[in-house]
Write a protein that holds these residues in place. Structure first.
Motif, PDB file in Angstrom:
ATOM      1  N   LEU A 158       0.291 -13.141  -4.752  1.00  0.00           N
ATOM      2  CA  LEU A 158      -0.181 -11.761  -4.632  1.00  0.00           C
ATOM      3  C   LEU A 158      -1.126 -11.399  -5.785  1.00  0.00           C
ATOM      4  O   LEU A 158      -2.046 -10.601  -5.604  1.00  0.00           O
ATOM      5  CB  LEU A 158       1.003 -10.792  -4.619  1.00  0.00           C
ATOM      6  N   VAL A 172      -1.112  -4.215  -2.532  1.00  0.00           N
ATOM      7  CA  VAL A 172      -0.229  -4.623  -3.625  1.00  0.00           C
ATOM      8  C   VAL A 172      -0.487  -3.850  -4.915  1.00  0.00           C
ATOM      9  O   VAL A 172       0.172  -4.080  -5.919  1.00  0.00           O
ATOM     10  CB  VAL A 172      -0.357  -6.141  -3.910  1.00  0.00           C
ATOM     11  N   THR A 243       4.142  -7.366   2.116  1.00  0.00           N
ATOM     12  CA  THR A 243       3.563  -8.399   1.246  1.00  0.00           C
ATOM     13  C   THR A 243       4.261  -9.745   1.418  1.00  0.00           C
ATOM     14  O   THR A 243       3.676 -10.790   1.120  1.00  0.00           O
ATOM     15  CB  THR A 243       3.643  -7.974  -0.233  1.00  0.00           C
TER      16      THR A 243
END
Length: 302
Positions: A158, A172, A243
């Motif tokens: 991420l 994110v 995510t």
């Protein structure tokens, strides 16, 4: 002629016999100054914290865990700028000073450190580089162990996605803080470099000087029909389930299990010990969810 008999008594016995005459208390317990004092420090993850007790960990978590200490007042909640690289004076330098102040103020002789996420990296930096800062050796000498909850020891994809500047960054940003130095640092290839050259505890590297053990989060639940999904914040858990699509099947919505397990040893994976075998999302693992707080509380002995 009478022979004089001299009876020799051991010195200790003689002193004990004389003690009442001189007001001595030779059998008194050791003074408090020499007794062991165990303390716990809570070290937050990525972000610049000013009140991590309320905002990051929350009182239910901190107060429950410190209740397991012989003296529950022997605790500190760190507030530092972990938007910076781990070695930065505002990150490791701040952490070192706050731990030093805590050790000195409370006379701590045995320190248990509980970290979350990127806080584990900052703590590993201190433990891996004792000559970098004059404060580090004393801190290391006091540490009993570091309980690293969901540590980002091998980084996260991420962070790579956020740094690429694509639309995924917006998904994110709330979690990572966008393009800070700490986010750059947690890119997978960057952490691989740090682990190979600057940090201890990963495969093929020297062991850390004190125990570093991870609590690994393995999944995210966010069903609106499951009350467990609301622990730690339902909106945050929904975001982490989103995510999770960019991560491995074993992840807490922010970190793959392999990253959380990369340094030190694994203490346990969430479902092995949590109430109801519930998973701990990356948000829930810093909160009093599914008896994590009581697990930590029962472990407040050296």
């Amino acid at each position: 002629m009478h022979q004089l008999r001299i009876t020799q008594r051991p010195l200790a016995a003689a002193l004990l016999a004389a003690a009442p005459l001189f007001g001595l208390s030779l059998l008194a317990a050791p003074s408090a100054a020499h007794a062991a004092a165990t303390g716990v420090a809570f070290v937050h993850g990525t972000g610049k914290q000013t009140n991590a007790y309320q905002d990051y960990w929350q009182p239910a978590m901190v107060d429950s865990v410190r209740g397991g200490l012989a003296n529950p007042s022997n605790y500190t909640v760190v507030n530092c700028d972990f938007e910076q690289y781990m070695w930065d004076s505002r990150a490791a330098g701040c952490l070192a000073q706050q731990l030093t102040d805590f050790i000195n103020a409370r006379g701590i002789t045995q320190l248990i450190v509980i970290t979350h996420s990127n806080g584990g990296n900052v703590m590993r930096w201190i433990m891996s580089n004792p000559t970098y800062d004059s404060r580090y050796p004393n801190i290391i000498s006091k540490i009993v162990r570091v309980d690293a909850i969901a540590p980002s020891s091998a980084g996260t994809p991420l962070a790579d996605a956020a740094m690429n500047g694509n639309a995924f960054e917006q998904a994110v940003g709330w979690l990572l803080g966008y393009k800070s130095d700490a986010v750059k640092m947690q890119q997978v290839s960057w952490m691989a470099t740090y682990n190979a050259n600057n940090l201890y505890g990963t495969a093929g590297r020297p062991a850390l000087p004190k125990t570093f053990r991870a609590v690994v989060g393995t999944d995210v639940d966010s069903s609106p029909f499951d009350s467990d999904s609301y622990c730690g914040g339902y909106t945050e858990n929904v975001g982490l389930e989103t995510t999770q699509n960019w991560l491995n099947s074993c992840s807490d919505g922010f970190l793959n299990c392999s990253s959380q397990s990369a340094a030190g040893s694994v203490w346990f994976q969430d479902k092995q010990r949590t109430a109801g075998a519930e998973p701990l999302s990356h948000n829930q693992s810093r909160r009093a969810c599914f008896n994590l707080n009581t697990i930590l509380r029962s472990d407040m002995t050296p």
